[in-house]
Structure formats: C-alpha cells, structure tokens
Design an enzyme around this catalytic site. Structure first.
Site, mmCIF file in Angstrom:
data_model
loop_
_atom_site.group_PDB
_atom_site.id
_atom_site.type_symbol
_atom_site.label_atom_id
_atom_site.label_comp_id
_atom_site.label_asym_id
_atom_site.label_seq_id
_atom_site.Cartn_x
_atom_site.Cartn_y
_atom_site.Cartn_z
ATOM 1 N N SER A 1 0.823 -1.208 0.000
ATOM 2 C CA SER A 1 0.000 0.000 0.000
ATOM 3 C C SER A 1 0.861 1.264 0.000
ATOM 4 O O SER A 1 2.042 1.236 0.331
ATOM 5 C CB SER A 1 -0.910 0.015 1.220
ATOM 6 O OG SER A 1 -1.541 -1.239 1.369
HETATM 7 N N1 SAH Z 1 -0.710 -5.022 4.103
HETATM 8 C C1 SAH Z 1 0.049 -5.311 2.902
HETATM 9 C C2 SAH Z 1 -0.661 -4.965 1.617
HETATM 10 C C3 SAH Z 1 -1.835 -5.812 1.417
HETATM 11 S S1 SAH Z 1 -2.383 -6.075 -0.239
HETATM 12 C C4 SAH Z 1 1.418 -4.669 2.953
HETATM 13 O O1 SAH Z 1 1.731 -3.965 3.923
HETATM 14 O O2 SAH Z 1 2.210 -4.891 2.026
HETATM 15 C C5 SAH Z 1 -3.762 -7.089 0.196
HETATM 16 C C6 SAH Z 1 -3.403 -8.502 0.575
HETATM 17 O O3 SAH Z 1 -4.601 -9.122 1.025
HETATM 18 C C7 SAH Z 1 -2.894 -9.346 -0.588
HETATM 19 O O4 SAH Z 1 -1.621 -9.836 -0.291
HETATM 20 C C8 SAH Z 1 -3.934 -10.468 -0.711
HETATM 21 O O5 SAH Z 1 -3.365 -11.727 -1.032
HETATM 22 C C9 SAH Z 1 -4.537 -10.488 0.685
HETATM 23 N N2 SAH Z 1 -5.871 -11.069 0.774
HETATM 24 C C10 SAH Z 1 -6.951 -10.887 -0.037
HETATM 25 N N3 SAH Z 1 -8.001 -11.609 0.397
HETATM 26 C C11 SAH Z 1 -7.600 -12.270 1.522
HETATM 27 C C12 SAH Z 1 -8.220 -13.183 2.428
HETATM 28 N N4 SAH Z 1 -9.495 -13.581 2.297
HETATM 29 N N5 SAH Z 1 -7.494 -13.648 3.462
HETATM 30 C C13 SAH Z 1 -6.188 -13.277 3.636
HETATM 31 N N6 SAH Z 1 -5.549 -12.426 2.804
HETATM 32 C C14 SAH Z 1 -6.232 -11.918 1.760
#
Ligand code: SAH
Length: 216
Positions: A62
C-alpha cells in the site's frame, strides 16, 4: 546513514505529515521500519515515494500515507494484540509490531507469508506471527483482539471479524462494492458490547478481499 539516506528519510516523513499522519508514535514506527526492505526488484528505487507498488503474487504494497493514516486511525496501544488481514509484503505488520505487544497477520498466498516471515526474522521483529489462510474468518483461536486491520477491500466488514473484536476494540477496513469506489471505515465495538459504531474516514483503493485459498 549516508547524507542521501538522511535526506530521503526526511522527505519520506515530511510527505507523511503533509498527508495528515501526525501521530508521533506512528511517525516513529514508520521511521524505524524501512519500506525499502519490503519492495524488491526494480521498484525498490521507488520505495520512498508515496505510491502503492507491485509485489509478488499480483498483489500490492500500500501507499505509505494510507498505511500511516490507517495505523493512526487504529489507535494501537502498547499492550494490544492486533490482527491484520492481508500480509502482502509484511510492511504494515512490521509497523504494527513497533506499536503493539503482538501482531497476527494472515494472507491467502503462501509465497507472500513465507517471504514476509523471512523479512521479519532478518529485521529482528519477534512479536509477529504469520499465517497462511483465508483471513475473512479471522483467527478465533487467538481472539478476541484489541485491534483488527483489514488491508484488502470487503463489501461489508466481515461478520467473524466483528465478532472477534474485544469490547472497546477497533477495526479499520476498506469497504466498497467495486474496485473504484471504496471508503476506509473505522468500526468501534461498544464497551458494553451492545453494538458497533461506524465512522467513514477517507476514500481509498485496495485489492479485493477474496474468499478461499489460491493454488500457489
Ligand atoms: N498489508 C500489505 C498490503 C496488502 S495487499 C502490505 O503492507 O504490504 C492485500 C493482501 O490481502 C494481498 O496480499 C492479498 O493476497 C490479501 N488477501 C486478499 N483476500 C484475503 C483473504 N481472504 N485472506 C487473507 N488475505 C487476503
């Protein structure tokens, strides 16, 4: 630290402040945790710019100002246990680990959780537990949590996550029906557990929260 690195760090923090990240503890954590350690390949040179960047498994790390504003809205206290859904690069979890007693972070992609775990070990961050799974169900066996941060967009705040918030607990979650229109929502569980209060914070754009596990 070289003079170049010092300037870069100052600019990074200035950028965060100008976008509304004013909480000193959050700024300190974001000074300590080097975003450059969470971005790989040719995007690494852009790690200190205020933009989301691609990471493995088609996901994104992000935008730093959004990470700062989410963390600030969460109001993490030193004794808190925090659950993060969406480990991604691990950057957000690392920042939370500077502010909380313990952090649990979950992602659907084993590739991402494995890499994040290696980074946490290299950085000496020992209070983070990384798990692979569908985070929409939360982590009932470790809950309830003081704080929950969802870093992927849901249509509504997931019910199991609401249930795993302690009374007085706070969840921050991007909510939206489509990729284009999402709002960051702060949900507070009332102290008497009689219900939840909702506050809309700012427009955001996150990858979607997806059910189930991928085949990776
Ligand atoms: N917090 C992260 C950015 C997140 S991007 C950072 O600091 O880099 C969003 C993430 O959510 C992705 O890696 C995706 O794989 C995950 N995601 C999406 N749906 C999900 C679910 N149901 N359970 C766990 N992770 C999920």
């Amino acid at each position: 630290m070289t003079p170049d690195e010092a300037t870069r760090k100052m600019q990074f923090l200035f950028q965060l402040r100008s976008k509304g990240v004013t909480d000193q503890r959050v700024l300190k954590a974001m000074e300590v945790i080097d975003r450059g350690a969470f971005v790989q390949g040719h995007f690494a040179t852009r790690a200190y710019e205020d933009m989301p960047l691609p990471i493995a498994s088609g996901q994104t790390i992000s935008q730093p100002s959004v990470v700062g504003l989410m963390t600030q809205a969460l109001g993490v206290q030193p004794r808190d246990t925090v659950l993060e859904i969406g480990t991604g690069s691990g950057y957000q979890a690392a920042i939370l680990s500077e502010l909380a007693r313990r952090v649990y972070t979950i992602d659907r992609f084993r590739t991402l959780t494995r890499e994040a775990e290696i980074r946490f070990t290299q950085l000496g961050l020992t209070n983070i537990t990384v798990l692979t799974g569908d985070g929409s169900f939360g982590l009932p066996e470790q809950g309830p949590f003081d704080r929950i941060l969802v870093t992927a967009a849901a249509e509504d705040p997931p019910g199991p996550l609401l249930q795993q918030l302690k009374p007085g607990g706070v969840m921050v979650v991007p909510v939206g029906q489509s990729d284009a229109v999402q709002s960051l929502i702060k949900v507070t569980r009332r102290e008497d557990a009689s219900g939840f209060d909702y506050e809309e914070l700012l427009p955001v754009r996150f990858v979607p929260l997806i059910d189930g596990l991928p085949r990776d």
